[in-house]
Design a protein around this motif. Sequence first.
Motif, short mmCIF file in Angstrom:
data_model
loop_
_atom_site.label_atom_id
_atom_site.label_comp_id
_atom_site.label_asym_id
_atom_site.label_seq_id
_atom_site.Cartn_x
_atom_site.Cartn_y
_atom_site.Cartn_z
N UNK A 105 0.76 -1.11 0.01
CA UNK A 105 0.01 0.18 0.12
C UNK A 105 1.03 1.30 -0.22
N UNK A 106 0.22 2.40 -0.39
CA UNK A 106 1.21 3.52 -0.44
C UNK A 106 1.67 3.92 1.05
N UNK A 107 0.83 3.51 2.07
CA UNK A 107 1.42 3.81 3.47
C UNK A 107 2.40 3.06 3.80
N UNK A 108 2.46 1.75 3.35
CA UNK A 108 3.47 0.88 3.83
C UNK A 108 4.86 1.16 3.07
N UNK A 109 4.76 1.94 1.74
CA UNK A 109 6.02 2.29 1.11
C UNK A 109 6.48 3.68 1.68
N UNK A 110 5.56 4.37 2.12
CA UNK A 110 5.99 5.90 2.76
C UNK A 110 6.32 5.54 4.29
#
Length: 158
Positions: A105-110
């Motif tokens: 998810x974008x949250x995991x990548x960031x």
Amino acid sequence: MLIDNTALRAFTALGVPGAGLLLIYVVANWLRPGSLVISEGWTAPSALAMVLSAAIILYRIVSPVPPPTASNPGPVSISLPHAASFQQMADTLAGTSRVEYLGFTPTELDARLAPRHVQGVDTAAALENLGIAARLQVRPFTVETPMPGRIVLRVKDA
């Protein structure tokens, strides 16, 4: 600057090497009209140029292309600064290899990682250790290296 039909047919029948010879003939005839006359004396040099051109072309077609080298086949070590995201650190560990993130998810990548030192015997092991360091913010993932220069990070439950 007219080229007789016999010469035109001969050059065009020879393919790419013949087209090159035709170009040389046209330019030479343009610079010095009548200086080049295609005769039997041209047979051996023309055949030699065609054979050499064909050999070079065939060699490049059938010779194996060396695979790109891995970005870092030996031990990998990196210190994580405060403001580094998971994706930034994975890209840094991968070096020149291209990293694909599948199922993240974008949250995991960031996700911002706490400062720490990550190392491994190779890039894949270092990325696995990065996953262990980020286990509270990033779901477990596998590290795949399908070919040199490419790394795939795949979330295990995706």
